[in-house]
Design a protein around this motif. Structure first.
Motif, PDB file in Angstrom:
ATOM      1  N   ALA A  13       0.547  -1.422   0.151  1.00 52.11           N
ATOM      2  CA  ALA A  13      -0.538   0.319  -0.107  1.00 52.11           C
ATOM      3  C   ALA A  13       0.877   1.086  -0.381  1.00 52.11           C
ATOM      4  O   ALA A  13       0.182   1.812  -0.760  1.00 52.11           O
ATOM      5  N   ASP A  14       1.914   1.131   0.899  1.00 55.82           N
ATOM      6  CA  ASP A  14       2.680   1.880   0.467  1.00 55.82           C
ATOM      7  C   ASP A  14       3.746   2.657  -0.435  1.00 55.82           C
ATOM      8  O   ASP A  14       3.748   3.696  -1.278  1.00 55.82           O
ATOM      9  N   ALA A  15       3.475   1.258  -1.494  1.00 55.50           N
ATOM     10  CA  ALA A  15       4.782   1.763  -2.484  1.00 55.50           C
ATOM     11  C   ALA A  15       3.709   2.169  -3.412  1.00 55.50           C
ATOM     12  O   ALA A  15       4.195   3.169  -4.237  1.00 55.50           O
ATOM     13  N   VAL A  16       2.248   1.719  -3.465  1.00 53.61           N
ATOM     14  CA  VAL A  16       1.068   2.280  -4.135  1.00 53.61           C
ATOM     15  C   VAL A  16       1.046   3.643  -3.820  1.00 53.61           C
ATOM     16  O   VAL A  16       0.861   5.303  -5.163  1.00 53.61           O
ATOM     17  N   PHE A  17       1.158   4.450  -2.612  1.00 50.59           N
ATOM     18  CA  PHE A  17       0.559   5.987  -2.622  1.00 50.59           C
ATOM     19  C   PHE A  17       1.656   7.196  -2.780  1.00 50.59           C
ATOM     20  O   PHE A  17       1.851   8.473  -2.848  1.00 50.59           O
ATOM     21  N   ASN A  18       2.812   5.869  -2.464  1.00 49.41           N
ATOM     22  CA  ASN A  18       4.166   6.280  -2.642  1.00 49.41           C
ATOM     23  C   ASN A  18       4.485   7.320  -4.822  1.00 49.41           C
ATOM     24  O   ASN A  18       4.895   8.036  -4.532  1.00 49.41           O
ATOM     25  N   ALA A  19       4.103   6.057  -5.255  1.00 54.40           N
ATOM     26  CA  ALA A  19       3.875   6.046  -6.444  1.00 54.40           C
ATOM     27  C   ALA A  19       3.142   7.553  -7.085  1.00 54.40           C
ATOM     28  O   ALA A  19       3.444   7.589  -8.152  1.00 54.40           O
ATOM     29  N   LEU A  20       1.787   7.072  -6.257  1.00 53.95           N
ATOM     30  CA  LEU A  20       1.344   8.423  -6.923  1.00 53.95           C
ATOM     31  C   LEU A  20       1.075   9.767  -6.272  1.00 53.95           C
ATOM     32  O   LEU A  20       0.313  10.412  -6.943  1.00 53.95           O
ATOM     33  N   ALA A  21       2.336   9.945  -5.568  1.00 55.93           N
ATOM     34  CA  ALA A  21       2.140  11.122  -4.815  1.00 55.93           C
ATOM     35  C   ALA A  21       2.817  12.222  -5.706  1.00 55.93           C
ATOM     36  O   ALA A  21       2.564  12.720  -4.980  1.00 55.93           O
ATOM     37  N   ASP A  22       4.267  11.712  -6.586  1.00 56.41           N
ATOM     38  CA  ASP A  22       4.246  12.250  -7.178  1.00 56.41           C
ATOM     39  C   ASP A  22       3.951  13.177  -8.719  1.00 56.41           C
ATOM     40  O   ASP A  22       3.085  12.053  -9.323  1.00 56.41           O
ATOM     41  N   PRO A  23       3.686  14.108  -8.715  1.00 54.69           N
ATOM     42  CA  PRO A  23       3.014  14.778 -10.204  1.00 54.69           C
ATOM     43  C   PRO A  23       3.361  14.058 -11.691  1.00 54.69           C
ATOM     44  O   PRO A  23       2.784  13.952 -11.922  1.00 54.69           O
ATOM     45  N   THR A  24       4.405  13.822 -11.580  1.00 53.52           N
ATOM     46  CA  THR A  24       5.593  13.717 -12.641  1.00 53.52           C
ATOM     47  C   THR A  24       5.245  11.714 -12.855  1.00 53.52           C
ATOM     48  O   THR A  24       5.123  11.600 -13.834  1.00 53.52           O
ATOM     49  N   ARG A  25       5.630  11.662 -11.854  1.00 54.46           N
ATOM     50  CA  ARG A  25       5.091  10.008 -11.657  1.00 54.46           C
ATOM     51  C   ARG A  25       3.211   9.648 -12.553  1.00 54.46           C
ATOM     52  O   ARG A  25       3.016   8.610 -13.108  1.00 54.46           O
ATOM     53  N   ARG A  26       2.184  10.956 -12.284  1.00 54.87           N
ATOM     54  CA  ARG A  26       1.056  10.407 -12.448  1.00 54.87           C
ATOM     55  C   ARG A  26       1.506  10.908 -13.729  1.00 54.87           C
ATOM     56  O   ARG A  26       0.116  10.654 -14.518  1.00 54.87           O
ATOM     57  N   GLN A  27       1.390  11.847 -14.136  1.00 57.04           N
ATOM     58  CA  GLN A  27       1.752  12.320 -15.521  1.00 57.04           C
ATOM     59  C   GLN A  27       2.605  11.322 -16.587  1.00 57.04           C
ATOM     60  O   GLN A  27       1.861  10.597 -16.857  1.00 57.04           O
ATOM     61  N   VAL A  28       3.030  10.065 -15.689  1.00 60.78           N
ATOM     62  CA  VAL A  28       3.692   9.095 -16.522  1.00 60.78           C
ATOM     63  C   VAL A  28       2.818   8.149 -16.887  1.00 60.78           C
ATOM     64  O   VAL A  28       3.002   7.358 -18.154  1.00 60.78           O
ATOM     65  N   LEU A  29       1.991   7.712 -15.957  1.00 57.93           N
ATOM     66  CA  LEU A  29       1.117   7.130 -15.736  1.00 57.93           C
ATOM     67  C   LEU A  29       0.063   7.221 -16.763  1.00 57.93           C
ATOM     68  O   LEU A  29      -0.833   6.554 -17.923  1.00 57.93           O
ATOM     69  N   GLN A  30      -0.441   8.800 -16.732  1.00 61.37           N
ATOM     70  CA  GLN A  30      -1.395   9.004 -18.140  1.00 61.37           C
ATOM     71  C   GLN A  30      -0.826   9.359 -19.391  1.00 61.37           C
ATOM     72  O   GLN A  30      -1.448   8.730 -20.308  1.00 61.37           O
ATOM     73  N   ALA A  31       0.535   9.934 -19.624  1.00 57.15           N
ATOM     74  CA  ALA A  31       1.175   9.242 -20.647  1.00 57.15           C
ATOM     75  C   ALA A  31       1.717   7.588 -21.405  1.00 57.15           C
ATOM     76  O   ALA A  31       0.701   7.231 -22.113  1.00 57.15           O
ATOM     77  N   LEU A  32       1.741   6.316 -20.936  1.00 58.94           N
ATOM     78  CA  LEU A  32       1.245   5.471 -20.860  1.00 58.94           C
ATOM     79  C   LEU A  32      -0.021   4.626 -20.895  1.00 58.94           C
ATOM     80  O   LEU A  32      -0.668   4.430 -21.541  1.00 58.94           O
ATOM     81  N   ALA A  33      -1.092   5.375 -20.033  1.00 61.12           N
ATOM     82  CA  ALA A  33      -2.802   4.868 -20.595  1.00 61.12           C
ATOM     83  C   ALA A  33      -3.247   5.724 -21.984  1.00 61.12           C
ATOM     84  O   ALA A  33      -3.975   5.589 -22.629  1.00 61.12           O
ATOM     85  N   ASN A  34      -2.551   6.780 -22.244  1.00 59.84           N
ATOM     86  CA  ASN A  34      -2.883   8.043 -23.671  1.00 59.84           C
ATOM     87  C   ASN A  34      -1.886   7.125 -24.578  1.00 59.84           C
ATOM     88  O   ASN A  34      -3.334   6.731 -25.365  1.00 59.84           O
ATOM     89  N   GLY A  35      -1.061   6.589 -24.906  1.00 64.16           N
ATOM     90  CA  GLY A  35      -0.743   6.674 -25.446  1.00 64.16           C
ATOM     91  C   GLY A  35       0.370   5.295 -25.981  1.00 64.16           C
ATOM     92  O   GLY A  35       1.235   5.007 -26.265  1.00 64.16           O
ATOM     93  N   GLY A  36       0.257   4.314 -24.914  1.00 67.48           N
ATOM     94  CA  GLY A  36       0.256   2.651 -24.724  1.00 67.48           C
ATOM     95  C   GLY A  36       1.948   3.167 -24.627  1.00 67.48           C
ATOM     96  O   GLY A  36       2.089   3.595 -24.207  1.00 67.48           O
ATOM     97  N   ALA A  37       2.524   1.662 -25.132  1.00 66.03           N
ATOM     98  CA  ALA A  37       4.121   0.873 -24.145  1.00 66.03           C
ATOM     99  C   ALA A  37       5.091   2.047 -24.480  1.00 66.03           C
ATOM    100  O   ALA A  37       4.863   3.036 -25.725  1.00 66.03           O
ATOM    101  N   ALA A  38       5.970   2.536 -24.182  1.00 64.52           N
ATOM    102  CA  ALA A  38       7.324   3.490 -24.010  1.00 64.52           C
ATOM    103  C   ALA A  38       8.191   3.509 -23.550  1.00 64.52           C
ATOM    104  O   ALA A  38       8.114   2.472 -22.029  1.00 64.52           O
ATOM    105  N   THR A  39       9.044   3.643 -23.879  1.00 59.51           N
ATOM    106  CA  THR A  39      10.668   3.568 -23.344  1.00 59.51           C
ATOM    107  C   THR A  39      10.601   4.269 -21.972  1.00 59.51           C
ATOM    108  O   THR A  39      10.189   5.809 -22.860  1.00 59.51           O
ATOM    109  N   ALA A  40      11.585   4.371 -21.558  1.00 57.48           N
ATOM    110  CA  ALA A  40      12.178   5.477 -20.454  1.00 57.48           C
ATOM    111  C   ALA A  40      12.776   6.705 -21.710  1.00 57.48           C
ATOM    112  O   ALA A  40      12.186   7.837 -21.503  1.00 57.48           O
TER     113      ALA A  40
END
Lengths: 122, 149
Positions: free
Chosen positions: A14-41
């Motif tokens: 649970a801590d890992a999930v909320f740590n992951a979601l707490a950072d705005p850039t990480r949320r944007q990365v998730l959104q980018a993967l959701a919108n655009g599909g798989a991607a490399t770093a």
């Protein structure tokens, strides 16, 4: 003594999930993967004002929380969102947790005020 | 499998808390729904609020100590049940010096949590005391489906 634990408590997960979601850039990365599909770093770093190294760290945090998974594609690793159930489970916990917070606040207020039973016994 | 856990200390004895959990008049206030529980294992459970209707089955009834039930959403009319979205709610009551410690645990019984993902709006919201269970409670899932059949 009743058993309070009806599920395995995995505080680390649970801590890992909320740590992951707490950072705005990480949320944007998730959104980018959701919108655009798989991607490399590298592809992701091109979209955000952060270094590739920073993106790699963000993806590691997201992978530790089981929100993304990396799959080797030749010499690169492509990241994609894990299947919907993970995101759904987080959304479920958020919604259900909020519902219980509201109910229990009301219950606490209800039991703190003057009670009919006291009036009846009086 | 997703689990939510909350604990609260209530300024009342276990009998009074038990009544708050089981009496329709009390539940109407804090639960904000018309709740009708047949207080025996296997009894019917009904929850009706505007736009939120659920049916369920009472599981454990141990007055002053433990109450649990499974529940799932239904459309008000016709009664169209979504057993895929079933979950189990368990209340545990424990006397403490200042009243009663009430623990609520709700665990999703679905193979996957079936409420629609709220996407980025809910991500990042602070949530206290979350428990993430990775155990599949397959026996409970089967019993929920049998009840609906």
């Amino acid at each position: 003594m009743p058993d309070r634990h009806t599920g395995v408590s995995v505080p680390g997960a649970a801590d890992a999930v909320f740590n992951a979601l707490a950072d705005p850039t990480r949320r944007q990365v998730l959104q980018a993967l959701a919108n655009g599909g798989a991607a490399t770093a590298t592809e992701l770093a091109a979209r955000f004002p952060v270094s590739r190294q920073a993106v790699v760290k963000h993806l590691a945090a997201l992978a530790a929380a089981h929100l993304v998974v990396g799959e080797r594609d030749g010499r690169e690793v492509r990241y994609r969102l894990t299947p919907a159930p993970m995101a759904d489970a987080v959304a479920w916990m958020t919604a259900v947790g909020a519902a219980w917070d509201t109910r229990l606040q009301r219950l606490q207020r209800q039991l703190s005020g003057p009670r009919e039973s006291q009036a009846k016994e009086g | 499998m997703a689990v939510v856990r909350r604990e609260v200390v209530l300024p009342a004895g276990v009998d009074e808390v038990w009544e708050a959990l089981t009496d329709p008049d009390a539940l109407r206030d804090w639960f904000a729904a018309e709740v009708d529980l047949d207080l025996e294992p296997g009894g019917d459970a009904r929850f009706d609020a505007a736009g939120d209707h659920r049916r369920g089955v009472v599981e454990e009834v141990d007055p002053g100590r433990r109450l649990s039930f499974t529940w799932w959403p239904v459309d008000a009319w016709p009664e169209d049940e979504d057993a895929g979205a079933a979950s189990r709610v368990a209340f545990t009551l424990e006397p403490v010096p200042s009243g009663t410690l009430l623990t609520v645990v709700e665990e999703s019984l679905a193979g996957t949590a079936s409420l629609p993902a709220q996407a980025s709006a809910s991500w990042g919201r602070r949530c206290a005391a979350l428990v993430w269970s990775t155990h599949a409670r397959s026996t409970h899932a089967r019993s929920a489906v049998l009840v609906c059949a």
